[in-house]
Scaffold this active site. Structure first.
Site, PDB file in Angstrom:
ATOM      1  N   THR A  57      -5.115  -0.710   2.025  1.00  0.00           N
ATOM      2  CA  THR A  57      -4.601  -0.558   0.663  1.00  0.00           C
ATOM      3  C   THR A  57      -3.603  -1.629   0.278  1.00  0.00           C
ATOM      4  O   THR A  57      -3.462  -1.946  -0.892  1.00  0.00           O
ATOM      5  CB  THR A  57      -3.950   0.830   0.491  1.00  0.00           C
ATOM      6  OG1 THR A  57      -2.912   0.980   1.456  1.00  0.00           O
ATOM      7  CG2 THR A  57      -4.980   1.926   0.668  1.00  0.00           C
ATOM      8  N   CYS A  58      -2.896  -2.184   1.252  1.00  0.00           N
ATOM      9  CA  CYS A  58      -1.930  -3.235   0.930  1.00  0.00           C
ATOM     10  C   CYS A  58      -2.616  -4.478   0.388  1.00  0.00           C
ATOM     11  O   CYS A  58      -2.010  -5.272  -0.324  1.00  0.00           O
ATOM     12  CB  CYS A  58      -1.094  -3.602   2.161  1.00  0.00           C
ATOM     13  SG  CYS A  58       0.013  -2.296   2.705  1.00  0.00           S
ATOM     14  N   PHE A  59      -3.876  -4.658   0.778  1.00  0.00           N
ATOM     15  CA  PHE A  59      -4.583  -5.887   0.410  1.00  0.00           C
ATOM     16  C   PHE A  59      -5.808  -5.622  -0.461  1.00  0.00           C
ATOM     17  O   PHE A  59      -6.595  -6.534  -0.703  1.00  0.00           O
ATOM     18  CB  PHE A  59      -4.992  -6.639   1.681  1.00  0.00           C
ATOM     19  CG  PHE A  59      -3.834  -6.925   2.582  1.00  0.00           C
ATOM     20  CD1 PHE A  59      -3.602  -6.159   3.721  1.00  0.00           C
ATOM     21  CD2 PHE A  59      -2.938  -7.939   2.279  1.00  0.00           C
ATOM     22  CE1 PHE A  59      -2.523  -6.415   4.541  1.00  0.00           C
ATOM     23  CE2 PHE A  59      -1.856  -8.204   3.102  1.00  0.00           C
ATOM     24  CZ  PHE A  59      -1.644  -7.437   4.236  1.00  0.00           C
TER      25      PHE A  59
ATOM     26  N   GLY B  80       0.792  -1.227   0.000  1.00  0.00           N
ATOM     27  CA  GLY B  80       0.000   0.000   0.000  1.00  0.00           C
ATOM     28  C   GLY B  80       0.822   1.274   0.000  1.00  0.00           C
ATOM     29  O   GLY B  80       0.638   2.136  -0.871  1.00  0.00           O
TER      30      GLY B  80
END
Length: 558
Positions: free
Chosen positions: A522-524, A244
């Site tokens: 946001t990373c996932f 993210g």
């Protein structure tokens, strides 16, 4: 100039045993977990080359002939076939299903495709399926040449190589075939571990672009751009970078260099004058031509190269003239319309005077032009010596049009060459020339806007009831394109849809109260959605979140 990991063997004579040469061609590409790669580049005299091709003609030329003789059958239908390929590529992007395996008997146009590709409707179903069958055959055979093609792709200057022939017919090659070529070629390099960089988003005086540039702007660091080139540590923040923050930095960089913060790119004339198409596009700033500016543009090219392996979209809104320059496609006068509608309109008028009632007799009374043009940065440019003092005459109009077209199509060449040099410093030029300009734009910058149905196909739901989910999709459909881009940035750190094979979007039930805002990871690529009691409340909360909650709060590890 070659990669330091390459070894070279010099052959003093032709290897005329075809079995030996096959061993070199095939075995050198076997994948292992460790070892040494050796790239063999034989140096042959003209006679030795002739001997080599004689003993290998059954292995090479029969396969090539099957492919490139098909071009003769395709040429008369080139516009139709390009439309079929574009349509199939769109389907591949949406569903990741192979176009090669689709039975022609099941190939039917949807209503949306009929609207988008009217030329295919006039062809008729039977002819359409026949053309598709031929294109499938063409691409299936081309697929067999994958490794040989990439082997000689470093010799693009040789007109007899498969790579050069590929360049000529690349508009007829399915995107899935090109993707295979790209994956195969990029796997020849093992990128190092991403470099850790420190970013202070509270440091207003120093843009994020400058912070990243200073930490990566070292010649020895070019190897990092063959993969995900850095991980991020946000100063004074608790974000953990598993994707993210990295994407957020790339998005911020693109926003800065397409703004007054650090204007490497400036709004195109269509944007400035609010006319024509592409009013959201930017072009290279012709005033950015100092050694420092060109080094920064070189760095932008290096960042573009990272998207080939890391698939991290750089939301750069650039017109066709930029992408064509990078892939080596010819720039044509119609490209001017894509960024400078008013100039294009004026030139069309000069070429069609009779439609406007202008004759040789009244030309100078109606047309008051001299041999100058205005650059994107507002500077008057002489198109020929003392051009500002030379008024345009009727018999000079074609020369004038040609000079304007040449200036407009090449105004940004200095800046574009710097970007291209950065791009080619990471991977060979031939790799990028496999793609059309539209495909390179999609690889680097993703899909600018998206259809709700496209995102649905990439979405998984966890614990969200059907009514809430229906409200959610209705709200997304009602958003403007800009709001959809903001939504993607909120949930993924990007402003464009992912490419084929990337992360799937996840909507999951939140345990927070109805008064809470949606939360993103946001990373996932995940959205936590509270159980709202109405569509109106959902829209209000989500709209507030996408406009005002751009930081990666839920990634914090305190």
């Amino acid at each position: 100039g070659h990669d330091v990991s390459h070894g070279f063997m010099l052959f003093q004579r032709a290897l005329v045993n075809p079995d030996v040469m096959k061993d070199y061609r095939l075995d050198m590409y076997q994948e292992t977990d460790w070892g040494i790669r050796i790239y063999v580049d034989p140096v042959l005299s003209d006679q030795e080359k002739e001997d080599f091709f004689k003993v290998n003609e059954n292995w090479i030329f029969q396969l090539e002939d099957q492919i490139f003789q098909v071009e003769d059958l395709i040429s008369p239908f080139s516009e139709i076939d390009r439309s079929i390929v574009s349509l199939l590529d769109q389907r591949f992007i949406k569903s990741a299903e192979s176009c090669l395996k689709l039975p022609p008997s099941l190939f039917n146009l949807t209503l949306e495709e009929e609207i988008a590709f009217p030329i295919l409707v006039t062809l008729g179903t039977e002819k359409l399926r026949e053309r598709m069958c031929l294109l499938q055959y063409f691409n299936q055979n081309l697929q067999k040449l994958k490794r040989l093609d990439m082997f000689d792709a470093v010799h693009m200057e040789d007109a007899n190589t498969v790579a050069q022939k590929f360049q000529k017919i690349k508009n007829l090659v399915f995107l899935e075939i090109k993707s295979e070529f790209l994956q195969f070629f990029t796997q020849l390099w093992d990128p190092p571990k991403p470099k850790r960089i420190n970013i202070d988003r509270m440091e207003i005086a120093e843009p994020i672009f400058h912070q990243v540039f200073k930490q990566l702007n070292k010649k020895k660091d070019s190897q990092y751009f063959r993969g995900r080139c850095f991980t991020v540590n946000f100063a004074h923040e608790g974000a953990r970078d598993v994707g993210g923050p990295y994407r957020e930095v790339l998005t911020s960089i693109c926003a800065e260099i397409q703004s007054r913060i650090h204007p490497l790119f400036v709004p195109c004339p269509n944007s400035v004058h609010s006319v024509g198409i592409n009013r959201d596009k930017f072009v290279p700033n012709p005033e950015m031509n100092s050694p420092q500016n060109l080094r920064e543009l070189f760095f932008v090219g290096q960042l573009m190269a990272t998207t080939l392996t890391n698939r991290g979209a750089l939301p750069l809104n650039l017109p066709s003239i930029v992408w064509k320059h990078l892939v080596g496609d010819p720039k044509v006068p119609t490209d001017i319309l894509g960024f400078d509608h008013m100039t294009s309109q004026s030139l069309d008028m000069l070429l069609q005077l009779e439609k406007h009632g202008i004759t040789e007799e009244n030309f100078e009374q109606v047309i008051d032009f001299n041999f100058t043009s205005t650059s994107t940065s507002g500077v008057e440019i002489n198109l020929k010596k003392n051009g500002s003092e030379k008024r345009l005459k009727f018999e000079e109009r074609h020369e004038y049009v040609s000079l304007i077209q040449d200036f407009k199509l090449n105004e940004f060449n200095v800046q574009l060459e710097a970007i291209k040099s950065g791009l080619f410093s990471i991977y060979p030029e031939a790799v990028f020339k496999l793609f059309t300009w539209e495909e390179l734009e999609r690889i680097v910058s993703g899909i600018p806007d998206f259809q709700v149905e496209d995102l649905k196909l990439k979405t998984d739901c966890k614990g969200v009831n059907s009514q809430l989910l229906n409200w959610f999709w209705e709200v997304i459909a009602e958003f403007t394109p800009e709001e959809r881009s903001l939504f993607l940035r909120f949930v993924w750190g990007r402003t464009r849809l992912p490419q084929v094979g990337e992360n799937r979007f996840v909507i999951q039930k939140s345990t927070n109260s109805e008064d809470s805002l949606p939360e993103s990871h946001t990373c996932f690529f995940t959205l936590d959605l509270p159980v709202y009691k109405s569509k109106e409340v959902l829209k209000e909360k989500l709209t507030f979140a996408i406009y005002h909650c751009r930081s990666i709060d839920t990634d914090y590890v305190v």
